[in-house]
Scaffold this active site. Sequence first.
Site, PDB file in Angstrom:
ATOM      1  N   ASP A 250      -6.091 -11.547  47.165  1.00  0.00           N
ATOM      2  CA  ASP A 250      -6.356 -10.339  46.398  1.00  0.00           C
ATOM      3  C   ASP A 250      -6.175 -10.723  44.927  1.00  0.00           C
ATOM      4  OD1 ASP A 250      -6.588  -7.501  45.788  1.00  0.00           O
ATOM      5  OD2 ASP A 250      -4.419  -7.533  45.490  1.00  0.00           O
TER       6      ASP A 250
ATOM      7  N   ASP B 198      -5.573  -8.188  41.701  1.00  0.00           N
ATOM      8  CA  ASP B 198      -4.612  -7.379  40.945  1.00  0.00           C
ATOM      9  C   ASP B 198      -3.334  -7.161  41.755  1.00  0.00           C
ATOM     10  OD1 ASP B 198      -6.586  -7.183  38.967  1.00  0.00           O
ATOM     11  OD2 ASP B 198      -7.424  -5.378  39.869  1.00  0.00           O
TER      12      ASP B 198
END
EC number: 3.1.3.-
Length: 183
Positions: free
Chosen positions: A12, A14
């Site tokens: 991922d 953020d």
Amino acid sequence: MDLRNVRTVFLDRDGTINVKAADGEYVRSPEELVLLPGAAEAVAALNAAGLRTVLVTNQRWLSEPAAEAARFAAVQDRLEQLLADGGARLDAEYHCPHATASCDCRKPEAGMLLRAAREHGFALGESVMIGDSETDVLAGRAAGAATVLLRPGGGESHGADVVVDDLAAAVRLILRAKDSSPA
């Protein structure tokens, strides 16, 4: 969870690689993108171990009428530069620009992971999804990948195979498992 056969690591963005914007906000300009401590070194360690690194990130703000794809591209360019400054690279990047519940690529759906496996010819059973949210865990599970949830200080697992403090701890776990596998 068996991490010994991991060949691909889904990441991922953020809250995993870079500092997450406030709830409901997104990193929309290169100046707003700041790597989390140890993130570049963690990705570099994956690179050095010969593991494929694939970014999978939801970017719903791109579905807004005023959104500019060029701004997202500039943020991604900064991410790549900051990682490169730390000796790291991403092998592939995927993002979902769609509004919630309007596609099959937006996490918690597995579309980005499935597309990456198809386009790069790897088995999802030899992958792990690392992220900081339940949607990351659900996407990984839906794709058949092992899952690692980043939760500083622990906390609810949301069904993840393992919970660790940060990306560096997740990478250490993966590399230790690979080192312990029989040759």
